[in-house]
Each structure stands twice: as structure tokens, then as C-alpha cells.
Design a protein around this motif. Structure first.
Motif, PDB file in Angstrom:
ATOM      1  N   ASP A   1      -4.721   6.459   1.099  1.00  0.00           N
ATOM      2  CA  ASP A   1      -3.854   5.303   0.849  1.00  0.00           C
ATOM      3  C   ASP A   1      -4.516   4.388  -0.174  1.00  0.00           C
ATOM      4  N   TYR A   2      -3.685   3.723  -0.955  1.00  0.00           N
ATOM      5  CA  TYR A   2      -4.161   2.878  -2.046  1.00  0.00           C
ATOM      6  C   TYR A   2      -3.374   1.576  -2.066  1.00  0.00           C
ATOM      7  N   ARG A   3      -4.094   0.478  -2.003  1.00  0.00           N
ATOM      8  CA  ARG A   3      -3.452  -0.836  -2.013  1.00  0.00           C
ATOM      9  C   ARG A   3      -3.225  -1.247  -3.462  1.00  0.00           C
ATOM     10  N   ILE A   4      -1.950  -1.246  -3.880  1.00  0.00           N
ATOM     11  CA  ILE A   4      -1.623  -1.524  -5.274  1.00  0.00           C
ATOM     12  C   ILE A   4      -1.400  -3.003  -5.540  1.00  0.00           C
ATOM     13  N   ILE A   5      -1.054  -3.762  -4.499  1.00  0.00           N
ATOM     14  CA  ILE A   5      -0.857  -5.205  -4.639  1.00  0.00           C
ATOM     15  C   ILE A   5      -1.584  -5.887  -3.502  1.00  0.00           C
ATOM     16  N   LYS A   6      -2.471  -6.790  -3.822  1.00  0.00           N
ATOM     17  CA  LYS A   6      -3.206  -7.533  -2.813  1.00  0.00           C
ATOM     18  C   LYS A   6      -2.396  -8.730  -2.343  1.00  0.00           C
ATOM     19  N   GLY A   7      -2.426  -8.950  -1.036  1.00  0.00           N
ATOM     20  CA  GLY A   7      -1.783 -10.126  -0.488  1.00  0.00           C
ATOM     21  C   GLY A   7      -2.694 -11.334  -0.565  1.00  0.00           C
TER      22      GLY A   7
ATOM     23  N   LEU B   1      -9.041   1.927  -2.376  1.00  0.00           N
ATOM     24  CA  LEU B   1      -8.729   3.325  -2.066  1.00  0.00           C
ATOM     25  C   LEU B   1      -9.377   3.734  -0.754  1.00  0.00           C
ATOM     26  N   ASN B   2      -8.590   4.351   0.115  1.00  0.00           N
ATOM     27  CA  ASN B   2      -9.087   4.805   1.407  1.00  0.00           C
ATOM     28  C   ASN B   2      -8.790   6.297   1.568  1.00  0.00           C
ATOM     29  N   ILE B   3      -9.816   7.100   1.844  1.00  0.00           N
ATOM     30  CA  ILE B   3      -9.673   8.550   1.964  1.00  0.00           C
ATOM     31  C   ILE B   3     -10.189   8.991   3.326  1.00  0.00           C
ATOM     32  N   CYS B   4      -9.416   9.824   4.003  1.00  0.00           N
ATOM     33  CA  CYS B   4      -9.817  10.329   5.318  1.00  0.00           C
ATOM     34  C   CYS B   4      -9.637  11.845   5.372  1.00  0.00           C
ATOM     35  N   LEU B   5     -10.644  12.534   5.878  1.00  0.00           N
ATOM     36  CA  LEU B   5     -10.611  13.983   6.070  1.00  0.00           C
ATOM     37  C   LEU B   5     -10.935  14.280   7.525  1.00  0.00           C
ATOM     38  N   SER B   6     -10.192  15.195   8.131  1.00  0.00           N
ATOM     39  CA  SER B   6     -10.439  15.518   9.529  1.00  0.00           C
ATOM     40  C   SER B   6     -10.000  16.945   9.828  1.00  0.00           C
ATOM     41  N   SER B   7     -10.334  17.415  11.027  1.00  0.00           N
ATOM     42  CA  SER B   7      -9.912  18.741  11.459  1.00  0.00           C
ATOM     43  C   SER B   7      -9.810  18.775  12.975  1.00  0.00           C
ATOM     44  N   CYS B   8      -8.875  19.549  13.456  1.00  0.00           N
ATOM     45  CA  CYS B   8      -8.689  19.789  14.885  1.00  0.00           C
ATOM     46  C   CYS B   8      -9.062  21.237  15.172  1.00  0.00           C
ATOM     47  N   TRP B   9      -9.901  21.448  16.183  1.00  0.00           N
ATOM     48  CA  TRP B   9     -10.349  22.797  16.503  1.00  0.00           C
ATOM     49  C   TRP B   9      -9.824  23.243  17.857  1.00  0.00           C
ATOM     50  N   SER B  10      -9.162  24.399  17.863  1.00  0.00           N
ATOM     51  CA  SER B  10      -8.673  25.027  19.079  1.00  0.00           C
ATOM     52  C   SER B  10      -9.416  26.345  19.277  1.00  0.00           C
TER      53      SER B  10
ATOM     54  N   THR C   1       0.833  -1.200   0.000  1.00  0.00           N
ATOM     55  CA  THR C   1       0.000   0.000   0.000  1.00  0.00           C
ATOM     56  C   THR C   1       0.866   1.248   0.000  1.00  0.00           C
ATOM     57  N   ILE C   2       0.513   2.220  -0.817  1.00  0.00           N
ATOM     58  CA  ILE C   2       1.157   3.532  -0.785  1.00  0.00           C
ATOM     59  C   ILE C   2       0.218   4.511  -0.099  1.00  0.00           C
ATOM     60  N   PHE C   3       0.792   5.495   0.608  1.00  0.00           N
ATOM     61  CA  PHE C   3      -0.055   6.447   1.330  1.00  0.00           C
ATOM     62  C   PHE C   3       0.566   7.831   1.345  1.00  0.00           C
ATOM     63  N   SER C   4      -0.270   8.810   1.578  1.00  0.00           N
ATOM     64  CA  SER C   4       0.165  10.201   1.641  1.00  0.00           C
ATOM     65  C   SER C   4      -0.772  10.981   2.550  1.00  0.00           C
ATOM     66  N   SER C   5      -0.233  11.976   3.256  1.00  0.00           N
ATOM     67  CA  SER C   5      -1.031  12.808   4.154  1.00  0.00           C
ATOM     68  C   SER C   5      -0.591  14.259   4.059  1.00  0.00           C
ATOM     69  N   ILE C   6      -1.542  15.151   4.261  1.00  0.00           N
ATOM     70  CA  ILE C   6      -1.268  16.587   4.292  1.00  0.00           C
ATOM     71  C   ILE C   6      -1.994  17.183   5.483  1.00  0.00           C
ATOM     72  N   SER C   7      -1.309  18.041   6.210  1.00  0.00           N
ATOM     73  CA  SER C   7      -1.892  18.699   7.374  1.00  0.00           C
ATOM     74  C   SER C   7      -1.521  20.179   7.368  1.00  0.00           C
ATOM     75  N   ASN C   8      -2.479  21.005   7.747  1.00  0.00           N
ATOM     76  CA  ASN C   8      -2.242  22.440   7.847  1.00  0.00           C
ATOM     77  C   ASN C   8      -2.655  22.918   9.235  1.00  0.00           C
ATOM     78  N   LYS C   9      -1.844  23.758   9.833  1.00  0.00           N
ATOM     79  CA  LYS C   9      -2.128  24.255  11.170  1.00  0.00           C
ATOM     80  C   LYS C   9      -2.712  25.661  11.114  1.00  0.00           C
ATOM     81  N   PHE C  10      -3.961  25.776  11.558  1.00  0.00           N
ATOM     82  CA  PHE C  10      -4.625  27.053  11.802  1.00  0.00           C
ATOM     83  C   PHE C  10      -4.770  27.908  10.544  1.00  0.00           C
ATOM     84  N   GLY C  11      -4.755  27.278   9.366  1.00  0.00           N
ATOM     85  CA  GLY C  11      -4.914  28.024   8.135  1.00  0.00           C
ATOM     86  C   GLY C  11      -3.695  28.833   7.728  1.00  0.00           C
ATOM     87  N   ILE C  12      -2.556  28.584   8.372  1.00  0.00           N
ATOM     88  CA  ILE C  12      -1.325  29.311   8.058  1.00  0.00           C
ATOM     89  C   ILE C  12      -0.514  28.499   7.045  1.00  0.00           C
TER      90      ILE C  12
END
Length: 266
Positions: free
Chosen positions: A259-265, A238-247, A54-65
């Protein structure tokens, strides 16, 4: 202002762990013992129930900055009772940059007992002074399943705190928690964490599968006080996740993971 936030970003969700996984932050990092995590977990002992590459990638932004963006990429291979993950996380702005490269291996040694270890290389670059710091470290994890419903997880990251204190990832981080499967669609998580910047924090999270391929998540932390929420969508491999942290002080911090599973076991 930006430099202060970089140095103290752990207070609002990042918390020294080498991941920007959206589901982890949706659950306020309480999923240390969950066996239903996405790929990019912060417990080295975690092995996925789904086999393959499986290949995966994530992006996070803090406080809109814009200058407080975090990004990670990686590859995971999971076979019968063994999981191997390599990943790279990067953050920084202008003349300052932090990154962490990781190689993590977990294995189930007996029924209900999994142990893992991670090797990490932390890098700090300051282009204005042409100064680069390389610091190797490691992490350890334990996952115990007492039954089909109750799990205990323990994770230790960077146990020997490094001398250079300008980077958040230089700090040690410890977490222990319990997950409880209320029913086949609902899981509750609670975890305590400590590091050398904040002595103690309590995190809680709840995930609810509304349909087979759709899940909502919510979480909260005591110190600092944050409310988190997110959703997870699974479409075949294909697995997609969206989230947010509120302060209350600084507002929202959105996160996304895929994340995307390119080869099945087998």
C-alpha cells in the motif's frame, strides 16, 4: 481437484473474509482487534492512525497452484475518526470466476469505541453455462479500546447466508478477538471464528517490531492446523508485506500486499 480446493479454500487461510492482506494471514486472522493493521483489514470498524488517501493491492496463491490465485485492489481514505475503503477481490480459473466488490466505512463515535459497516456485492460467473449470480450482502464491525494495551474486536460478514453454496464467499463468517500490547514493540492477538462450514476455530498471532520500519509476524490456527509467518517493511509512504501459510497436507500458500499513501492528511 482444483474445484474442490476452490470450494474449500476457507480451510486453509481464506476463510470467507473479503481480503487477501498478507499481514492478516501472517497472523492467522487473529488481528481482528489490532489497531496496528494494514489498510485491508476484515474488521469494518478499523480506522487507521495515519491520515490520508492510500491505494493498496494484494496477491495470494494457494498451495502453489496457479489456478488458485487471488488478487485485490482498493483505495482507502482516512481522516480524523473516519475511514472509508472501497476494494475489489477476484479469484477463479477458466470457466469459473468469483469476485467481491466492497464499500466499507468505519467511525470512532467515542473515545475507545469504533463501529463500522460494509456493503458487498458477490458475483459468481460460469461461462460454460453462461450463468451469472449477483448477491448483495453486508458486514458489521466493532472495536473497543479498554486501555492503551487491550482491545476487543468483533466482525460479522454475510450474516444472512445466501442460498447458492458453490462459492466460498457465500458463507457467513463471525470473528471475535482480543489484542494485547505487551510493550511498544510487541503485540499478541487471539481470536475465535466460526462459519457455516467450520463451526469453530482458534487463531493466535504475535507481531514484533525489530526496528521502526521492520516487523515480523507469526501465527497459528487449530482447525485446520496451519502455521503462518511474515514480515512487514515500511519505507516512508510505502508499506510492503510478505507472508505465507503452511499446511502439513498441502504445503505453502504465499501472500503479498503493498500500500502507498499518495496524499497525506493533516
Amino acid at each position: 481437484m482444483v474445484i474442490i480446493l476452490i470450494q474449500h479454500k476457507v480451510s486453509f487461510g481464506q476463510s470467507f473474509i473479503p481480503t487477501t492482506d498478507a499481514s492478516t494471514f501472517a497472523l492467522s486472522k487473529s488481528n481482528i482487534a489490532s489497531v496496528y493493521n494494514n489498510i485491508e483489514t476484515f474488521n469494518p470498524a478499523y480506522t487507521r492512525p495515519i491520515h490520508g488517501l492510500t491505494i493498496f493491492s494484494s496477491i495470494s496463491n494457494k498451495f502453489g497452484i496457479k489456478k488458485l490465485n487471488f488478487a485485490s485492489v482498493g483505495v482507502n481514505y482516512n481522516s480524523n475518526k473516519i475511514s472509508v475503503t472501497t476494494s475489489y477481490l477476484s479469484t477463479g480459473f477458466g470457466s469459473y470466476h468469483e469476485s467481491i466488490g466492497s464499500l466499507i466505512a468505519g467511525r470512532q463515535f467515542a473515545k475507545g469505541i469504533s463501529i463500522g459497516i460494509g456493503l458487498h456485492l458477490l458475483t459468481i460467473k460460469e461461462s460454460e453455462t453462461n450463468h451469472t449470480i449477483y448477491n448483495p450482502t453486508f458486514s458489521m464491525g466493532l472495536l473497543l479500546s479498554f486501555s492503551k494495551r487491550i482491545n476487543l474486536g468483533i466482525s460479522i460478514f454475510n450474516p444472512f447466508n445466501m442460498k447458492e453454496q458453490t462459492a466460498a464467499y457465500n458463507r457467513s463468517y463471525n470473528s471475535a478477538g482480543i489484542s494485547y500490547l505487551i510493550n511498544e514493540n510487541t503485540e499478541a492477538n487471539i481470536a475465535i471464528e466460526s462459519n457455516d462450514y467450520e463451526s469453530f476455530n482458534l487463531n493466535g498471532g504475535l507481531s514484533l517490531s525489530l526496528r521502526k520500519r521492520f516487523k515480523i509476524m507469526m501465527g497459528a490456527s487449530i482447525y485446520p492446523s496451519t502455521l503462518n509467518f511474515g514480515c512487514n517493511i515500511n519505507i516512508k509512504n510505502l508499506n510492503i508485506c510478505l507472508s505465507s501459510c503452511w499446511s502439513k497436507t498441502l504445503g505453502f500458500s504465499p501472500n503479498s500486499s503493498i500500500d502507498y499513501r499518495i496524499i497525506k492528511g493533516r
